[in-house]
Design an enzyme around this catalytic site. Structure first.
Site, PDB file in Angstrom:
ATOM      1  N   ALA A  65       5.632   4.171   0.975  1.00 58.45           N
ATOM      2  CA  ALA A  65       6.301   4.090   2.273  1.00 58.45           C
ATOM      3  C   ALA A  65       7.726   3.623   2.009  1.00 58.45           C
ATOM      4  O   ALA A  65       7.991   2.966   0.988  1.00 58.45           O
ATOM      5  CB  ALA A  65       5.572   3.091   3.163  1.00 58.45           C
ATOM      6  N   GLY A 110       1.973   4.254  -0.432  1.00 58.02           N
ATOM      7  CA  GLY A 110       1.675   5.343   0.495  1.00 58.02           C
ATOM      8  C   GLY A 110       1.578   6.695  -0.202  1.00 58.02           C
ATOM      9  O   GLY A 110       0.935   7.610   0.315  1.00 58.02           O
ATOM     10  N   GLU A 113      -1.874   6.813  -1.460  1.00 58.11           N
ATOM     11  CA  GLU A 113      -2.733   6.969  -0.276  1.00 58.11           C
ATOM     12  C   GLU A 113      -2.664   8.390   0.277  1.00 58.11           C
ATOM     13  O   GLU A 113      -3.674   8.941   0.721  1.00 58.11           O
ATOM     14  CB  GLU A 113      -2.314   5.942   0.791  1.00 58.11           C
ATOM     15  CG  GLU A 113      -2.653   4.514   0.366  1.00 58.11           C
ATOM     16  CD  GLU A 113      -2.027   3.461   1.262  1.00 58.11           C
ATOM     17  OE1 GLU A 113      -0.774   3.441   1.382  1.00 58.11           O
ATOM     18  OE2 GLU A 113      -2.763   2.659   1.852  1.00 58.11           O
ATOM     19  N   GLU A 133       1.716  -2.709  -3.415  1.00 55.49           N
ATOM     20  CA  GLU A 133       2.104  -3.468  -2.210  1.00 55.49           C
ATOM     21  C   GLU A 133       2.043  -4.971  -2.425  1.00 55.49           C
ATOM     22  O   GLU A 133       2.795  -5.720  -1.807  1.00 55.49           O
ATOM     23  CB  GLU A 133       1.179  -3.084  -1.038  1.00 55.49           C
ATOM     24  CG  GLU A 133       1.387  -1.677  -0.497  1.00 55.49           C
ATOM     25  CD  GLU A 133       0.575  -0.612  -1.211  1.00 55.49           C
ATOM     26  OE1 GLU A 133       0.013  -0.890  -2.296  1.00 55.49           O
ATOM     27  OE2 GLU A 133       0.508   0.515  -0.683  1.00 55.49           O
TER      28      GLU A 133
HETATM   29  N1  COA Z   1      11.066   2.940  -0.499  1.00 59.80           N
HETATM   30  C1  COA Z   1      12.396   3.088  -0.385  1.00 59.80           C
HETATM   31  N2  COA Z   1      13.168   3.468  -1.397  1.00 59.80           N
HETATM   32  C2  COA Z   1      12.592   3.710  -2.575  1.00 59.80           C
HETATM   33  C3  COA Z   1      11.201   3.563  -2.773  1.00 59.80           C
HETATM   34  C4  COA Z   1      10.436   3.156  -1.654  1.00 59.80           C
HETATM   35  N3  COA Z   1       9.103   3.025  -1.733  1.00 59.80           N
HETATM   36  N4  COA Z   1      10.907   3.844  -4.069  1.00 59.80           N
HETATM   37  C5  COA Z   1      12.071   4.169  -4.652  1.00 59.80           C
HETATM   38  N5  COA Z   1      13.084   4.079  -3.768  1.00 59.80           N
HETATM   39  C6  COA Z   1      14.517   4.349  -3.984  1.00 59.80           C
HETATM   40  C7  COA Z   1      15.192   3.224  -4.752  1.00 59.80           C
HETATM   41  O1  COA Z   1      15.556   2.177  -3.870  1.00 59.80           O
HETATM   42  C8  COA Z   1      16.392   3.958  -5.316  1.00 59.80           C
HETATM   43  O2  COA Z   1      17.333   4.136  -4.280  1.00 59.80           O
HETATM   44  P1  COA Z   1      18.908   3.826  -4.576  1.00 59.80           P
HETATM   45  O3  COA Z   1      19.276   4.781  -5.692  1.00 59.80           O
HETATM   46  O4  COA Z   1      19.575   4.157  -3.285  1.00 59.80           O
HETATM   47  O5  COA Z   1      18.996   2.402  -4.992  1.00 59.80           O
HETATM   48  C9  COA Z   1      15.818   5.342  -5.636  1.00 59.80           C
HETATM   49  O6  COA Z   1      14.654   5.485  -4.824  1.00 59.80           O
HETATM   50  C10 COA Z   1      15.412   5.507  -7.090  1.00 59.80           C
HETATM   51  O7  COA Z   1      14.505   4.474  -7.416  1.00 59.80           O
HETATM   52  P2  COA Z   1      14.721   3.451  -8.651  1.00 59.80           P
HETATM   53  O8  COA Z   1      13.969   2.202  -8.330  1.00 59.80           O
HETATM   54  O9  COA Z   1      16.167   3.332  -8.951  1.00 59.80           O
HETATM   55  O10 COA Z   1      14.005   4.252  -9.812  1.00 59.80           O
HETATM   56  P3  COA Z   1      13.322   3.648 -11.114  1.00 59.80           P
HETATM   57  O11 COA Z   1      13.049   4.798 -12.006  1.00 59.80           O
HETATM   58  O12 COA Z   1      14.127   2.509 -11.659  1.00 59.80           O
HETATM   59  O13 COA Z   1      11.915   3.027 -10.606  1.00 59.80           O
HETATM   60  C11 COA Z   1       9.859   3.009  -9.341  1.00 59.80           C
HETATM   61  C12 COA Z   1      10.932   3.862 -10.071  1.00 59.80           C
HETATM   62  C13 COA Z   1       8.923   3.976  -8.627  1.00 59.80           C
HETATM   63  C14 COA Z   1       9.093   2.167 -10.355  1.00 59.80           C
HETATM   64  C15 COA Z   1      10.570   2.086  -8.320  1.00 59.80           C
HETATM   65  O14 COA Z   1      11.437   2.876  -7.512  1.00 59.80           O
HETATM   66  C16 COA Z   1       9.645   1.352  -7.384  1.00 59.80           C
HETATM   67  O15 COA Z   1       9.020   0.386  -7.777  1.00 59.80           O
HETATM   68  N6  COA Z   1       9.535   1.818  -6.113  1.00 59.80           N
HETATM   69  C17 COA Z   1       8.758   1.134  -5.109  1.00 59.80           C
HETATM   70  C18 COA Z   1       7.303   1.422  -5.255  1.00 59.80           C
HETATM   71  C19 COA Z   1       6.508   0.667  -4.204  1.00 59.80           C
HETATM   72  O16 COA Z   1       6.494  -0.546  -4.171  1.00 59.80           O
HETATM   73  N7  COA Z   1       5.824   1.430  -3.335  1.00 59.80           N
HETATM   74  C20 COA Z   1       4.982   0.858  -2.311  1.00 59.80           C
HETATM   75  C21 COA Z   1       5.721   0.739  -1.055  1.00 59.80           C
HETATM   76  S1  COA Z   1       4.704   0.034   0.215  1.00 59.80           S
END
Ligand code: COA
Length: 259
Positions: A65, A110, A113, A133
Site C-alpha cells: 500500500a 498489500g 496480499e 507492516e
Molecule cells: N509506498 C510508497 N512508496 C513506496 C513504497 C510504498 N509501499 N515502496 C516503495 N516506494 C517508493 C520509495 O519511497 C521510492 O520513492 P522515491 O524515489 O520518491 O523516494 C521508490 O518507491 C523506490 O523505492 P526505494 O525504497 O528507493 O527502492 P529500494 O530498492 O531501495 O527498496 C524496497 C525497495 C521494496 C525494499 C523498499 O522500497 C521498501 O521497503 N518499500 C516499502 C515496503 C513496505 O513496507 N510495504 C508495506 C506497506 S504497508
C-alpha cells in the site's frame, strides 16, 4: 483509459499491469479505485476469459500500500482503508473468471496480499515476498493475516508477519505460496501457457470451481454440492459428456448463463 493501470487483451487473456514503476507500483487510492473499475470490465466483457495481474518494470510486482497516504490517519480512517482493500481483493478472489498473479519482483505488504487474492501465483526467480507492516507499527490489513495462513500455514505466516522478513521465490515455491517459478523472460509465456489450457475448458465449470474451492472452511461441502449440481445440463456439460462418450475432444462454446 486508466491512469495507473495498463491493460491488453489477446486471445481471451486480459493482462492488467499496475503501472507506477517509479513508486514500485505501490497501491495508492487511485490504483485501488481503478482496480475496482477494471474488475467491472473483467466481469462485463465477454471477450475476456481469464486475467493476469502483474506489475510494471522488472523490480516490483507491488511494494505494498502507498505508505505516504498513511500519515496522520485516525483509527476510523485506518479501518476504512482496510475495508476498501479487503473488499477489492474479495472481488478478485471471487471473480467468476480465473485471475492469476505474475509476480515479477517485490510483492510486499498489500502486494503480497494482492497476489494472494488471485486464484494462484507464478513468480520470477528474483521475486521477493513479505508482509513488512510490522516495521511500520501496523499489521497486514488487506486480508494478509487470513490468506497467508491458508496458503502457507499458521507457523510460517506468524513468522513472516512477526519478523517482517522477506522470502525469496524458491522459498515461496517450497511454502506453496507460488505454483511455479520462471525466469523474467519466460514469466508471461509460462502464464499464457497455463491460461490457454484453462481457457479451453468450460467457463461455467471454471466459475463453479472458484465458488466451491473458495468455500473451503465455510460450508464448503454444501457449496460444492450446489456448484456441482448447477453444472448439470448446461450446454458445456452436455458437450463435455457427449464428447467423452463419442471419443472426441470437447469444443466448449461457453454460452451458459452464469453459474
Ligand atoms: N509506498 C510508497 N512508496 C513506496 C513504497 C510504498 N509501499 N515502496 C516503495 N516506494 C517508493 C520509495 O519511497 C521510492 O520513492 P522515491 O524515489 O520518491 O523516494 C521508490 O518507491 C523506490 O523505492 P526505494 O525504497 O528507493 O527502492 P529500494 O530498492 O531501495 O527498496 C524496497 C525497495 C521494496 C525494499 C523498499 O522500497 C521498501 O521497503 N518499500 C516499502 C515496503 C513496505 O513496507 N510495504 C508495506 C506497506 S504497508
Amino acid at each position: 483509459m486508466y491512469n495507473t493501470l495498463l491493460t491488453t487483451l489477446k486471445d481471451g487473456i486480459f493482462t492488467i499491469t499496475i503501472n507506477r514503476p517509479e513508486k514500485l507500483n505501490a497501491l495508492n487510492k487511485e490504483v485501488m479505485s481503478e482496480l475496482n473499475s477494471v474488475l467491472d470490465e473483467v466481469a462485463d466483457n465477454n471477450e475476456i476469459q481469464s486475467v493476469i495481474i502483474t506489475g510494471s518494470g522488472s523490480k516490483a510486482f507491488v511494494a505494498g500500500a502507498d505508505i505516504s497516504e498513511f500519515k496522520g490517519l485516525s483509527i476510523a480512517e485506518g479501518k476504512a482503508i482496510a475495508k476498501v482493500g479487503q473488499d477489492t481483493f474479495f472481488r478478485i478472489e471471487n471473480s467468476r473468471k480465473p485471475i492469476i498473479a505474475c509476480v515479477n519482483g517485490f510483492a510486499l505488504g498489500g502486494g503480497c496480499e494482492l497476489a494472494m487474492s488471485c486464484h494462484f501465483r507464478i513468480a520470477t526467480d528474483n521475486a521477493k515476498f513479505g508482509q513488512p507492516e510490522i516495521n511500520l507499527g501496523i499489521i497486514p490489513g488487506y486480508g494478509g493475516t487470513q490468506r497467508l495462513v491458508q496458503l502457507i500455514g499458521k507457523g510460517r505466516a506468524m513468522e513472516m508477519i512477526m519478523t517482517g522478513s522477506m522470502i525469496d521465490a524458491s522459498t515461496a515455491l517450497s511454502y506453496g505460496l507460488v505454483n511455479k517459478v520462471a525466469s523474467q523472460e519466460l514469466l508471461m509465456e509460462t502464464a499464457i501457457d497455463i491460461l490457454n489450457t484453462i481457457n479451453s475448458k468450460a467457463a461455467s465449470a471454471l466459475s463453479a470451481t472458484i465458488q466451491a474451492v473458495n468455500s473451503f472452511g465455510n460450508n464448503g461441502y454444501e457449496k460444492e454440492t450446489e456448484a456441482f449440481g448447477n453444472c448439470f445440463n448446461t450446454p458445456e456439460m452436455i458437450e463435455g459428456v457427449s464428447a467423452f462418450l463419442e471419443k472426441r475432444k470437447p469444443k466448449f462454446k461457453n454460452i451458459s448463463t452464469k453459474i
